[in-house]
Design a protein around this motif. Structure first.
Motif, PDB file in Angstrom:
ATOM      1  N   THR A 306      53.700 -63.595  16.018  1.00  0.00           N
ATOM      2  CA  THR A 306      53.715 -64.939  15.429  1.00  0.00           C
ATOM      3  C   THR A 306      54.761 -65.795  16.133  1.00  0.00           C
ATOM      4  O   THR A 306      55.813 -65.298  16.535  1.00  0.00           O
ATOM      5  N   SER A 320      55.034 -75.779  12.987  1.00  0.00           N
ATOM      6  CA  SER A 320      53.853 -75.050  13.451  1.00  0.00           C
ATOM      7  C   SER A 320      54.124 -73.554  13.377  1.00  0.00           C
ATOM      8  O   SER A 320      55.144 -73.084  13.882  1.00  0.00           O
ATOM      9  N   ASP A 322      51.895 -70.126  14.273  1.00  0.00           N
ATOM     10  CA  ASP A 322      50.656 -69.589  14.840  1.00  0.00           C
ATOM     11  C   ASP A 322      50.774 -68.071  14.947  1.00  0.00           C
ATOM     12  O   ASP A 322      51.757 -67.565  15.500  1.00  0.00           O
ATOM     13  N   ARG A 358      42.543 -70.177  14.726  1.00  0.00           N
ATOM     14  CA  ARG A 358      42.793 -70.633  16.092  1.00  0.00           C
ATOM     15  C   ARG A 358      41.587 -70.370  16.976  1.00  0.00           C
ATOM     16  O   ARG A 358      40.793 -69.462  16.723  1.00  0.00           O
ATOM     17  N   SER A 364      46.438 -70.655  12.277  1.00  0.00           N
ATOM     18  CA  SER A 364      47.431 -71.667  12.602  1.00  0.00           C
ATOM     19  C   SER A 364      47.742 -72.502  11.370  1.00  0.00           C
ATOM     20  O   SER A 364      46.854 -72.909  10.628  1.00  0.00           O
ATOM     21  N   ARG A 366      49.941 -75.979  10.535  1.00  0.00           N
ATOM     22  CA  ARG A 366      50.659 -77.097  11.157  1.00  0.00           C
ATOM     23  C   ARG A 366      50.906 -78.171  10.095  1.00  0.00           C
ATOM     24  O   ARG A 366      49.955 -78.724   9.528  1.00  0.00           O
TER      25      ARG A 366
END
Length: 378
Positions: A306, A320, A322, A358, A364, A366
């Protein structure tokens, strides 16, 4: 968590070794196996140690090795034991079709070997049906185990969500109670103290206007009432302001990242832009968003790699997160309490939140939290 993983790895290796030893013992009791036979049995059995990490690969390797041994040595039904275990592991990990297909291939191949090597159709049919029962039991128990583990995870998640909801409800009620107390203090004490201060001030002014000596007690009342008003205003300000948890800010991000890494997440944290102080509400919301995202990685993404990035833009703080988890593009994600609470936090601040799979796999998060423009910018 690392200790639990190591313990499971050791138990899997020990179980694979026991199965391999049992099959080799059975082979030695039935005949005198050659070096190739022992090698095939050990390879097919010891591969089971990796059934948690690569269940499909283990299924293929074990089936090929034991099939090769069956064709070469024509052993008894016990040769299917490692394959049955591999079928169970594959079904438990959700690969039902592969488990059924590979099990069927092994069963057909072994039946052909029996027809060739064992005289008598009845004996061959009985052995085949016995193995068929074994494989069916392995598949069914694998599915039961999978559903049971899913049930346990769901129960744990519901318990955690319920606890979080209780905490948030308690905090909200505490905030409402603070506001109620502030209103009561303002409506009662502030008015009374203001009257006392005003009357004391008038008395002092009239005494000085008449040239009379002002009583020390009157001056003390005037001074004390003024001090009481200042103290009361400070108290009301504290009561009306949400108290931000000192352990829930971006200054504690290193501590949060350390806990995530200790839980087994391969985590990278990066900060970009012009780093500056942000309002307490934005600071706390950003921390909670990262915390919830990392919690979801630990629960739902098997602690996948991550990355966390905080970007200080001119008018927003962009958060963010991810991960490289098993989520695939196009997967439907049903928001739970965590994602819903995350969205509510962002919306309350006037920001935007995007939570999607993603394009390269994984998930993801954000969030864009608005900030006041810096001084000197257009």
């Amino acid at each position: 968590m690392r200790g639990d993983i190591d313990r499971r790895t050791l138990l899997d290796a020990a179980a694979a070794a026991v199965i391999g030893a049992d099959v080799v013992t059975a082979a030695c009791l039935a005949s005198s196996p050659g070096g190739l036979d022992v090698l095939l049995v050990l390879a097919g059995s010891l591969a089971l140690a990796a059934h948690r990490r690569a269940p499909r690969a283990v299924l293929v390797v074990t089936t090929l090795c034991m099939s090769g041994y069956a064709v070469h040595a024509h052993p008894g039904s016990w040769v299917a034991l490692p394959v049955v275990v591999a079928v169970h592991a594959a079904a438990r990990n959700g690969y039902r079709a592969q488990a059924a297909g590979v099990g069927a291939v092994f069963l057909v191949g072994y039946s052909v070997v029996l027809f060739v090597s064992v005289p008598g159709v009845q004996d061959t049919v009985e052995r085949t049906l016995l193995l068929l029962g074994w494989f069916l039991c392995a598949g069914v128990t694998g599915l039961i185990d999978k559903n049971w583990q899913a049930y346990l995870r769901q129960t744990e998640k519901r318990a955690l969500d319920a606890e979080r909801t209780r905490e948030e409800t308690a905090l909200r009620r505490a905030g409402e109670e603070r506001l109620r107390i502030a209103r009561e203090l303002h409506d009662s004490l502030t008015h009374s103290i203001s009257i006392v201060k005003l009357q004391a001030g008038v008395a002092v002014h009239l005494a000085r206007k008449r040239g009379a000596e002002v009583e020390p007690a009157l001056l003390a009342i005037q001074e004390a009432s003024g001090e009481a008003m200042r103290e009361l205003r400070s108290t009301l300000e504290v009561l009306r302001t949400d108290v931000v948890d000192p352990g829930s800010g971006l200054d504690r991000m290193d501590e949060l990242a350390g806990r995530a890494r200790a839980a087994g997440i391969v985590l990278t944290v990066a900060v970009g832009g012009d780093v500056r102080a942000v309002p307490a509400e934005v600071d706390g919301a950003a921390y909670r968003i990262v915390q919830e995202a990392l919690t979801n990685v630990a629960r739902h993404a098997d602690r996948a790699g991550t990355s966390v990035r905080l970007t200080y833009a001119d008018t927003a703080l962009v958060v963010s997160v991810d991960d490289e988890g098993p989520c695939l593009p196009g997967d439907q994600v049903t928001p739970g309490t965590g994602l819903t609470g995350m969205r509510e936090r962002v919306t309350a601040l006037g920001g935007t939140l995007e939570t999607v799979p993603r394009a390269r796999g994984g998930f993801s998060v954000r969030a864009e939290l608005p900030l006041a423009p810096r001084r000197g910018t257009g």
